[in-house]
Scaffold this active site. Structure first.
Site, PDB file in Angstrom:
ATOM      1  N   ASN A  30       0.717  -0.914   0.188  1.00  0.00           N
ATOM      2  CA  ASN A  30       0.055  -0.213  -0.042  1.00  0.00           C
ATOM      3  C   ASN A  30       0.605   0.757  -0.076  1.00  0.00           C
ATOM      4  O   ASN A  30       0.595   2.783   0.114  1.00  0.00           O
ATOM      5  CB  ASN A  30      -0.933   0.178   1.057  1.00  0.00           C
ATOM      6  CG  ASN A  30      -0.194   0.032   2.889  1.00  0.00           C
ATOM      7  OD1 ASN A  30       0.246  -1.099   2.718  1.00  0.00           O
ATOM      8  ND2 ASN A  30      -0.508   0.881   3.240  1.00  0.00           N
ATOM      9  N   THR A  31       2.267   1.155  -0.101  1.00  0.00           N
ATOM     10  CA  THR A  31       3.096   2.390  -0.090  1.00  0.00           C
ATOM     11  C   THR A  31       4.408   1.794  -0.633  1.00  0.00           C
ATOM     12  O   THR A  31       4.483   0.112  -0.567  1.00  0.00           O
ATOM     13  CB  THR A  31       3.161   2.614   1.790  1.00  0.00           C
ATOM     14  OG1 THR A  31       3.316   4.209   1.412  1.00  0.00           O
ATOM     15  CG2 THR A  31       3.958   1.895   2.370  1.00  0.00           C
ATOM     16  N   GLY A  32       4.942   2.905  -0.856  1.00  0.00           N
ATOM     17  CA  GLY A  32       6.639   3.179  -1.062  1.00  0.00           C
ATOM     18  C   GLY A  32       6.835   2.490  -2.535  1.00  0.00           C
ATOM     19  O   GLY A  32       6.369   2.140  -2.958  1.00  0.00           O
ATOM     20  N   ILE A  33       7.914   1.589  -2.291  1.00  0.00           N
ATOM     21  CA  ILE A  33       7.992   0.321  -3.550  1.00  0.00           C
ATOM     22  C   ILE A  33       7.524  -0.743  -3.628  1.00  0.00           C
ATOM     23  O   ILE A  33       6.878  -0.736  -4.929  1.00  0.00           O
ATOM     24  CB  ILE A  33       9.998  -0.193  -2.616  1.00  0.00           C
ATOM     25  CG1 ILE A  33      10.445   0.673  -2.690  1.00  0.00           C
ATOM     26  CG2 ILE A  33      10.162  -1.116  -4.407  1.00  0.00           C
ATOM     27  CD1 ILE A  33      11.951   0.106  -1.936  1.00  0.00           C
ATOM     28  N   SER A 158      17.238  -8.048   2.057  1.00  0.00           N
ATOM     29  CA  SER A 158      17.682  -7.213   1.769  1.00  0.00           C
ATOM     30  C   SER A 158      19.422  -7.372   2.338  1.00  0.00           C
ATOM     31  O   SER A 158      20.127  -8.458   2.669  1.00  0.00           O
ATOM     32  CB  SER A 158      17.924  -6.267   3.127  1.00  0.00           C
ATOM     33  OG  SER A 158      18.832  -5.081   3.447  1.00  0.00           O
ATOM     34  N   TYR A 185      18.161  -6.589  12.559  1.00  0.00           N
ATOM     35  CA  TYR A 185      17.538  -6.193  11.134  1.00  0.00           C
ATOM     36  C   TYR A 185      18.216  -7.213  10.563  1.00  0.00           C
ATOM     37  O   TYR A 185      17.194  -8.210   9.974  1.00  0.00           O
ATOM     38  CB  TYR A 185      17.678  -5.351  11.213  1.00  0.00           C
ATOM     39  CG  TYR A 185      16.684  -4.731   9.599  1.00  0.00           C
ATOM     40  CD1 TYR A 185      15.942  -4.503   9.140  1.00  0.00           C
ATOM     41  CD2 TYR A 185      17.598  -4.513   9.016  1.00  0.00           C
ATOM     42  CE1 TYR A 185      14.772  -4.196   8.049  1.00  0.00           C
ATOM     43  CE2 TYR A 185      17.364  -4.300   7.630  1.00  0.00           C
ATOM     44  CZ  TYR A 185      15.923  -4.570   7.574  1.00  0.00           C
ATOM     45  OH  TYR A 185      15.491  -3.967   5.701  1.00  0.00           O
TER      46      TYR A 185
END
Length: 341
Positions: A30-33, A158, A185
């Site tokens: 729903n947002t960004g990339i 990542s 992370y």
């Protein structure tokens, strides 16, 4: 010069493949990339289900994408990926409504501030969001994907996974304090790669492909609202060097979701639309199996807390369809071979 180098090496998906008649699920779309990925797939006429924690923000994205692309088959379903119960409810809804699932993109992710932050399931927040929720999601939907020819799973990791380690006694609950949340992370991003590699082996011969991706460091909300000032400053500088737009950041995700170039390719880690090196810890089969076992046990533990039933009763639980087949299967008492879906 560095900005120019990164600019020239930026991968681009050149596939013009249409997705008419295909069903796609995207977490964090729903947002960004993630939203740029959904926008691209919508232009290819896929039916897309946005799995969103916030229905309000999900519906806003849905309306925006429908307005821009003209594709009316964009839907929003509630799914807080950090909550195992929410993931189960989402999968039940999908299994009730869908007869196929061609592409599953696990994009939702999270960082965390300093301290010990646990979910309602008692799991460290980053581990729950970045790994465990998607572990359960994928496994609950596997039967549906196995029944869909040439289906694909894309797991977002990542480059930070290269700094990760796998401390299985600490990773899920943060019992031993880690001095910095970025350590957690990195470890959860390594868990993504290890999950992908282990899943690839377990899916051998099923026709389902699974790959992992590093989209690149882009100035998204994850950086914009980072509460650790020096991490925000560092990531802003890296994003400046990479000089990628949101659309460019979505290219490798699109590539793995649609391109004929990766037909039959599975078990790989991609960045800039090409296979890349990954942390060699992901090749440790014993460690991968231990992570799988831990993840399965955590999902099982949450289910028992909900129903408060004896372990023997769980072989009869149903998810989604009344077809007489259990969606959760316990094939080994030590859970080493337990699979969902």
């Amino acid at each position: 010069m560095l900005r120019l180098y990164f600019r020239l090496s930026c991968g681009v998906c050149k596939s013009d493949r249409e997705l008419n008649g295909k069903v796609v699920i995207v977490t964090g779309g729903n947002t960004g990339i993630g939203k740029e990925l959904v926008r691209d797939l919508a232009k290819r006429q896929a039916k897309i289900i946005l799995a969103c924690r916030s229905m309000e923000r999900g519906k806003e994205a849905m309306v925006d994408i429908i307005s821009e692309t003209g594709n009316q088959e964009i839907y929003v379903k509630k799914c807080d990926i950090s909550s195992l119960q929410s993931v189960r409810q989402f999968c039940e809804d999908v299994l009730d409504s869908e007869d196929q699932l061609d592409v599953l993109v696990c994009f939702a992710g999270s960082g965390a501030p300093f301290g010990r932050h646990l979910t309602a399931d008692g799991v460290e927040m980053q581990f729950a969001t970045n790994h465990l929720g998607h572990f359960l999601l994928v496994n609950l939907l596997l039967d549906l994907m196995k029944a869909t020819p040439n289906s694909r799973i894309v797991i977002t990791s990542s480059s930070a996974h290269l700094f990760g380690k796998m401390d299985l006694e600490n990773i899920s609950t943060f019992d031993s304090y880690i001095s910095h949340p970025f350590v957690s992370y990195c470890n959860t991003k390594l868990a993504n790669i290890m999950f992908m590699k282990e899943l690839h082996e377990r899916l051998d011969g099923t026709g389902v492909a699974v790959n992992a991706v590093h989209p690149g460091t882009i100035y998204t909300n994850g950086i914009r609202y980072n509460k650790i000032w020096y991490i925000k400053l560092f990531l802003t500088f890296i994003a400046f060097l990479y000089n990628k737009s949101l659309e460019e950041g979505a290219q490798t995700l699109v590539y793995l979701a649609v391109s004929h170039d990766v037909d039959g390719i599975s078990g790989q880690y991609f960045t800039d639309c090409k296979s890349a090196k990954y942390n060699p810890l992901a090749d440790d089969q014993n460690l991968r199996k231990q992570l799988w076992k831990l993840s399965a046990q955590l999902c099982d533990s949450q289910l028992k807390k909900i129903f408060k039933r004896k372990p023997d009763d769980f072989g009869h639980l149903r998810f989604g369809r009344n077809d007489g087949q259990s969606r959760v299967k316990y094939n080994d008492p030590d859970y080493g071979h337990m699979r969902f879906g």
